[in-house]
Each structure stands twice: as structure tokens, then as C-alpha cells.
Design an enzyme around this catalytic site. Sequence first.
Site, PDB file in Angstrom:
ATOM      1  CE  LYS A   9      -7.352  19.033   1.978  1.00  0.00           C
ATOM      2  NZ  LYS A   9      -7.803  19.390   1.187  1.00  0.00           N
TER       3      LYS A   9
ATOM      4  CE1 TYR B  47      -6.693   5.226   3.979  1.00  0.00           C
ATOM      5  CE2 TYR B  47      -5.946   7.847   4.730  1.00  0.00           C
ATOM      6  CZ  TYR B  47      -6.790   6.391   4.141  1.00  0.00           C
ATOM      7  OH  TYR B  47      -8.173   7.411   4.223  1.00  0.00           O
ATOM      8  CB  ALA B  48       2.368   5.872   6.637  1.00  0.00           C
TER       9      ALA B  48
ATOM     10  N   GLY C  13      -1.286  15.829  10.199  1.00  0.00           N
ATOM     11  CA  GLY C  13      -0.543  14.471  10.022  1.00  0.00           C
ATOM     12  C   GLY C  13       0.488  15.090  10.521  1.00  0.00           C
TER      13      GLY C  13
ATOM     14  N   GLY D 280       6.982   2.119   6.533  1.00  0.00           N
ATOM     15  CA  GLY D 280       7.179   2.823   8.509  1.00  0.00           C
ATOM     16  C   GLY D 280       8.481   3.583   8.268  1.00  0.00           C
TER      17      GLY D 280
ATOM     18  CD  GLU E 190       9.743   0.510   2.475  1.00  0.00           C
ATOM     19  OE1 GLU E 190       8.964   1.780   1.779  1.00  0.00           O
ATOM     20  OE2 GLU E 190       8.840   0.829   4.523  1.00  0.00           O
TER      21      GLU E 190
ATOM     22  CG  ASP F 157      -6.064  21.871  -0.380  1.00  0.00           C
ATOM     23  OD1 ASP F 157      -5.889  21.705  -1.400  1.00  0.00           O
ATOM     24  OD2 ASP F 157      -6.945  21.618   0.710  1.00  0.00           O
TER      25      ASP F 157
ATOM     26  NE  ARG G 253       9.076   9.227  -1.144  1.00  0.00           N
ATOM     27  CZ  ARG G 253       8.431   8.277   0.076  1.00  0.00           C
ATOM     28  NH1 ARG G 253       7.867   8.194   1.198  1.00  0.00           N
ATOM     29  NH2 ARG G 253       7.285   7.668  -0.968  1.00  0.00           N
TER      30      ARG G 253
HETATM   31  P1  FAD Z   1      -0.744  14.396   5.849  1.00  0.00           P
HETATM   32  O1  FAD Z   1      -0.587  13.561   6.692  1.00  0.00           O
HETATM   33  O2  FAD Z   1      -1.508  13.718   4.700  1.00  0.00           O
HETATM   34  O3  FAD Z   1      -1.495  15.959   6.307  1.00  0.00           O
HETATM   35  C1  FAD Z   1      -1.814  16.806   5.576  1.00  0.00           C
HETATM   36  C2  FAD Z   1      -3.316  17.685   6.438  1.00  0.00           C
HETATM   37  O4  FAD Z   1      -3.196  19.120   6.383  1.00  0.00           O
HETATM   38  C3  FAD Z   1      -5.040  17.273   7.063  1.00  0.00           C
HETATM   39  O5  FAD Z   1      -4.725  17.219   8.092  1.00  0.00           O
HETATM   40  C4  FAD Z   1      -5.712  17.728   6.119  1.00  0.00           C
HETATM   41  O6  FAD Z   1      -6.268  17.888   6.677  1.00  0.00           O
HETATM   42  C5  FAD Z   1      -5.221  18.802   5.921  1.00  0.00           C
HETATM   43  N1  FAD Z   1      -5.561  20.083   5.342  1.00  0.00           N
HETATM   44  C6  FAD Z   1      -4.720  20.038   3.923  1.00  0.00           C
HETATM   45  N2  FAD Z   1      -4.965  20.776   3.148  1.00  0.00           N
HETATM   46  C7  FAD Z   1      -5.679  21.600   3.775  1.00  0.00           C
HETATM   47  C8  FAD Z   1      -6.812  23.239   4.430  1.00  0.00           C
HETATM   48  N3  FAD Z   1      -6.952  23.331   3.067  1.00  0.00           N
HETATM   49  N4  FAD Z   1      -7.185  23.311   5.220  1.00  0.00           N
HETATM   50  C9  FAD Z   1      -7.176  22.742   5.992  1.00  0.00           C
HETATM   51  N5  FAD Z   1      -6.556  21.357   6.128  1.00  0.00           N
HETATM   52  C10 FAD Z   1      -6.178  21.000   5.051  1.00  0.00           C
HETATM   53  N6  FAD Z   1       6.086   7.670   4.011  1.00  0.00           N
HETATM   54  C11 FAD Z   1       6.932   6.997   4.988  1.00  0.00           C
HETATM   55  O7  FAD Z   1       7.954   7.297   5.254  1.00  0.00           O
HETATM   56  N7  FAD Z   1       6.793   5.318   5.048  1.00  0.00           N
HETATM   57  C12 FAD Z   1       5.772   5.004   4.602  1.00  0.00           C
HETATM   58  O8  FAD Z   1       5.411   4.199   4.845  1.00  0.00           O
HETATM   59  C13 FAD Z   1       4.645   5.188   4.009  1.00  0.00           C
HETATM   60  N8  FAD Z   1       3.744   4.538   3.203  1.00  0.00           N
HETATM   61  C14 FAD Z   1       2.801   5.540   2.164  1.00  0.00           C
HETATM   62  C15 FAD Z   1       1.634   5.313   2.124  1.00  0.00           C
HETATM   63  C16 FAD Z   1       0.421   5.408   1.655  1.00  0.00           C
HETATM   64  C17 FAD Z   1      -0.355   4.598   0.640  1.00  0.00           C
HETATM   65  C18 FAD Z   1       0.864   6.478   1.935  1.00  0.00           C
HETATM   66  C19 FAD Z   1      -0.402   7.658   0.376  1.00  0.00           C
HETATM   67  C20 FAD Z   1       1.857   7.533   1.856  1.00  0.00           C
HETATM   68  C21 FAD Z   1       2.637   7.147   2.476  1.00  0.00           C
HETATM   69  N9  FAD Z   1       3.881   7.654   2.947  1.00  0.00           N
HETATM   70  C22 FAD Z   1       4.964   7.241   3.267  1.00  0.00           C
HETATM   71  C23 FAD Z   1       4.043   8.768   2.409  1.00  0.00           C
HETATM   72  C24 FAD Z   1       3.746   9.492   4.246  1.00  0.00           C
HETATM   73  O9  FAD Z   1       3.089   8.879   4.704  1.00  0.00           O
HETATM   74  C25 FAD Z   1       3.322  10.737   3.738  1.00  0.00           C
HETATM   75  O10 FAD Z   1       4.037  11.665   2.924  1.00  0.00           O
HETATM   76  C26 FAD Z   1       3.454  12.126   5.258  1.00  0.00           C
HETATM   77  O11 FAD Z   1       2.274  10.976   5.464  1.00  0.00           O
HETATM   78  C27 FAD Z   1       2.775  12.873   5.002  1.00  0.00           C
HETATM   79  O12 FAD Z   1       2.557  14.167   6.169  1.00  0.00           O
HETATM   80  P2  FAD Z   1       2.007  15.449   6.402  1.00  0.00           P
HETATM   81  O13 FAD Z   1       2.007  15.101   7.009  1.00  0.00           O
HETATM   82  O14 FAD Z   1       2.555  16.274   5.238  1.00  0.00           O
HETATM   83  O15 FAD Z   1       0.473  15.572   5.744  1.00  0.00           O
HETATM   84  C1  SIN Z   2       5.597   1.167   1.525  1.00  0.00           C
HETATM   85  O1  SIN Z   2       4.959   1.271   2.312  1.00  0.00           O
HETATM   86  O2  SIN Z   2       6.096   1.047   0.210  1.00  0.00           O
HETATM   87  C2  SIN Z   2       5.186   2.746   1.173  1.00  0.00           C
HETATM   88  C3  SIN Z   2       6.349   3.534   1.733  1.00  0.00           C
HETATM   89  C4  SIN Z   2       6.686   4.843   1.418  1.00  0.00           C
HETATM   90  O3  SIN Z   2       6.107   4.937   0.721  1.00  0.00           O
HETATM   91  O4  SIN Z   2       7.815   5.521   1.748  1.00  0.00           O
END
Ligand code: FAD
Ligand code: SIN
Length: 539
Positions: free
Chosen positions: A43, A53-54, A19, A57, A123, A230, A394
Site C-alpha cells: 500500500k 524495523y526488526a 514484508g 534478529g 533475548e 487490514d 510470542r
Molecule cells: P510486514 O513486514 O509488516 O509487511 C506487511 C506488508 O503488507 C507491507 O508491505 C504493507 O504495505 C502491506 N499491506 C498491509 N495492508 C495492506 C493493504 N490494505 N493493501 C496493500 N498492502 C498492504 N521479529 C523478530 O522475529 N525479530 C525481531 O528482531 C523483531 N524486531 C521487531 C522490531 C520492531 C520495531 C517491530 C515493529 C517488529 C519486530 N519484529 C521482530 C516483528 C517482525 O518484524 C514482524 O512480525 C514481521 O516483520 C512481519 O512481517 P510480515 O511480512 O508479516 O509483515
Molecule cells: C527486539 O529486538 O527486542 C524485538 C524482537 C522481537 O520483537 O522479536
Amino acid sequence: MVLAKVTMQQTDFLVIGSGIAGLTYALKVAAECPDKKITIITKTREDETNTKYAQGGVAVVNDLENDSFEKHIDDTLIAGDGLCNKQIVEIVVKEGPERVNEIIEWGANFDKNDTGTFSLGREGGHSEFRVIHYKDVTGKEIERALLDAIHKNPNIELITHCFVVDLITQHHLGYLITKSTPDIECYGVYVLNLLTNKIEKILSRITLVATGGNGQVYRSTTNPPIATGDGVAMVYRAKGRIENMEFIQFHPTALYQPGVNNAFLITEAVRGDGGILRNIHGEEFMHKYDARLSLAPRDIVARAIDSEMKIDGTEFVYLDCRHMDMEKFVHHFPNIYEKCLSAGIDVKKDMIPVSPAAHYSCGGIKVNEWGRTSINNLYACGECSSTGLHGANRLASNSLLEAMVFAHRCYIDAVKRIASIPLKNDVPDWNAAGTTAPKEMILITQSLKELKQIMSDYLGIVRTNERLQRAIRRLDILHEETEALYERTEVSPQLCELRNLITVGYLIVKSASFRKESRGLHFNTDYPQKSALVQNIVL
Ligand code: FAD
Ligand code: SIN
């Protein structure tokens, strides 16, 4: 990209997760250390992440005429309800603009106005318009740009379909004798190679956990199926410190579609542009709960919706956009518009049925200001970590920013230390002796269903001591049964994820039980007030 062909058993920098957190860190390390090997493992598919899915923004100060760092800092502190670490809030807000410029340089697009300035969304909890976005698919655009940059980098290997089962750690004797602060080293990970179905080990000098959230512990969540906590569970098993797990953020407005996993989000930016919440009778209700109406911080809006649903005995309320400028709506929110149409909802004429869904984990692996965990040579950033930014709740769109700022800080610290960290070579292979193929996968599915039910019924938006006690008793049974299954059964992703989710559930309920007050996202009717003691719960 390599499809689970774990050709290499040793690396300098190991990154778990593809991510925004993992990819940003990997790009920076690769640029600084062209002679070092960087390995990212994920994974499932490379882009299947919460990041993708964000919608809303990235919250970042860029319009210095109307906005300021101080305002963004204050909004974050207010949303966090007394538990944010102010020093960390200042770091994230002030370092944010530079990090955003970097992802733009890597190729991420953000919408601009006719004047060439960023088009800014607003927001809940933000006092100003400051959320930069790419339509309503910001995360997809960021993930695309980062993966493109990763693929161009010769010293980064990205391995997909490779499931990290556990960290490889060693506990030093002093800890066992004195039981003081643990002195634990991380040497890499055991992975389940999903092509060969074999457990292999990857040894690393420095490991970064960037495994994202844990929304899948609840029945209804906006998180995709990979979000199974995880990283948090692995670090907890390795006796690393975990913090503030009781603060699960429920997004107020997920599209109401019972049985659909993951729930489709209707971004808060829709309310920022004028969308109004109404109860089942079509009446506005937010004025009963908060003067900021539909744009109050999420904990307040989610509780207000929960209360209205309970009053009317319904499973949803409405988000009304019919009065909004539809040309503007379709331009800003094309994905939401299309998704609603495909579900038979014409936003121009119909109100959108919405209900709260588990969305974001504010707590996680405790890290310091450089992303170091309590385990040596192990860093964490992104949603799986607890930096002190979010406190008890948050502020919307602060998490993508936090992930970028902390990926940068982890990189700064890690590259300074890499030369002094040797690879450990005498690590034993995984011991699968005595395990057999699972007789019935259905046992795992059923336990997962039970877990989600328990967490949704007893650890939702409103909690009580009795509900917490019920949850602990039920989780104990699930834990016992699943550990017994794990001991005798060949490892599978399904079994590992169930085990991790049970650990996450346990951490949430334990932290919730220790918090003898209502604060931010943790609302316990037995303690309706905040206590005078402001503290984090560390497990
Ligand atoms: P992720 O992007 O979730 O990546 C996790 C990675 O870890 C994946 O590649 C997964 O496969 C890997 N992984 C997990 N477990 C294992 C394992 N056991 N072995 C190998 N790989 C593994 N935040 C904002 O700031 N603005 C927004 O507009 C916003 N909108 C959102 C909308 C939605 C629908 C959602 C669900 C979240 C939103 N968020 C938003 C929150 C934000 O998207 C997340 O907090 C952020 O993207 C997390 O990033 P990350 O890199 O920490 O994890
Ligand atoms: C949203 O777009 O409403 C999600 C934003 C966030 O979770 O930070």
C-alpha cells in the site's frame, strides 16, 4: 517495481504485502513456476513494512554444542503459556535453519564472530544465545536482500501504492442454509489505485494475505503507520476465521518520546547483553517480579514496568547500559546508539528512558499447518496469521522465523493446487454509486485518535471486566459512525484503515471478553489465575 499502475487485472498468484512473509513466498513460487504470473501489491513504498524495523534478529538453533531444537521448543512453549500448538512449534523450530540458509543465499547478511560462526544474541525467555542478527538493523538487511532478489525476477510484478480494500469472495448457498462451516471462495481483491484514485479489481487463482501487524490500534506502538490490521479485518468481513486476538504483545522497552509515532525500539538484545531496568529512582526492580530478572518473557517484564510506573506515577522507567562494554555496545547496536544521541541521550553516561509500547499481534487469521485460511484459495502468513506457534505470548525473535517457515509451507501447498484452480471472470466491478468526496477528513483523524485512546486506556497491559465493557460501548459508537461514513463517502486509505482498525479493536476486545482467565499477554485482574480449560478463542 511498478508505481500503482495496475496494468494487469489477472494473475496466478496474488500476494498482499511486501514484508518478509510476502516476499519470501513470492520468490519461492516464482522459482518453481516460471510460467506463472506472480503479483505483489503493497500500500505504500515497497520497503515500508514491520520487517524493515526488526532489530534483535532471528531466533534459530545453529550452535548444536550449546543449544538444541528441544531447548528452543521448550522456551517457545513456556513463553506461550499453555496455548502453543506443539506440533507447529516443532515444525517452525526444526524447519527454521533451512529457511535461514535460503535467505542467506538470497543475499541477507548476518554478523559473524572472528571464528566465522554467527554472533548470537540473547533475548527474553531464551535459555540460550541463539538470535542471529545484523547489528541492530536485522530487518532492514533482510528486506533489502529480499527486494533485491525480487527485482531480479522477471515473472514477479511488484506494485506499490496500491491499497487492498477488500477480498472478492463468494459464499456458497449450503452455508447460508445450514449455517455450518462456511464454504467461501476467494477470487482476488478490490484495490484502490492511489495514482488514479480509482477502485480496480485484480483477479487471482490463489491469494496470500501477508499484511503484517496491527500496532497502530494503540497510541504508542513500535509498528510503522502501515500496521493497521487490514488483512485481519478483510478476512473477518469475508467471514473467515480469526483467532486469539486478545494476545497483543507490548514490548517492554520502547524509547520514551511522547507523541512520536512510531516509537523507536530499544531491542531486548540490549538486556541480553547486560542492560538493566531501573525505576525512576535508579533502583533495580525486576527481582520483585521474576527470577529471570530483565530477561523474563516479555509479558512479565512489561507488566513489571507497568506496575513500577503506576507505583511512582511516572510514564517511563530506565534502561541502564552505563556499565556495559561501550565498544561492544556501539558495534552491536550502532543504530540505537546514534538514535539515543540524536535524542540527547549519551548511553555511556545517561540511562535510557523507556516505556512499553504495542509491538506484536500473536493472534490473527487462523491457518492450518500449510497456511490455508478457512476461505478457499486464500492463504495467510506472517504477523497477520495465527499458526499456533505463539500461543498466549510470542517468544522474542520467533516471528521472522515463523514468517519464513510458513511462507515456505504456503508455497509448497499453493503450487500443488494452482493447476486445479480456475480464474473467475464474471466478477462485478466495485460499486461506488451514491458515494461522494469526503467533506471533512478531520472526522477520520478524530475517530482514529479516539480509537487509540480507548484501546490504550482499556485494553492495555492490565485489563478488567469493567474496562472491557467500557471499550465495547465506545467502540460500538465509533463503528456505527464509521460505517455510516463509509457508506456515503468515496473510499480513501485513511477511511479504510480507520474501518479496519475499528474491526481489529472489536476483535481484540471481544476475544479478551471471552477469555475468563489471565493467561500470557492477557492479564485481567478480575481473573488473576489461569483456568483449567486451555483453549483458543476463535471468532
Ligand atoms: P510486514 O513486514 O509488516 O509487511 C506487511 C506488508 O503488507 C507491507 O508491505 C504493507 O504495505 C502491506 N499491506 C498491509 N495492508 C495492506 C493493504 N490494505 N493493501 C496493500 N498492502 C498492504 N521479529 C523478530 O522475529 N525479530 C525481531 O528482531 C523483531 N524486531 C521487531 C522490531 C520492531 C520495531 C517491530 C515493529 C517488529 C519486530 N519484529 C521482530 C516483528 C517482525 O518484524 C514482524 O512480525 C514481521 O516483520 C512481519 O512481517 P510480515 O511480512 O508479516 O509483515
Ligand atoms: C527486539 O529486538 O527486542 C524485538 C524482537 C522481537 O520483537 O522479536
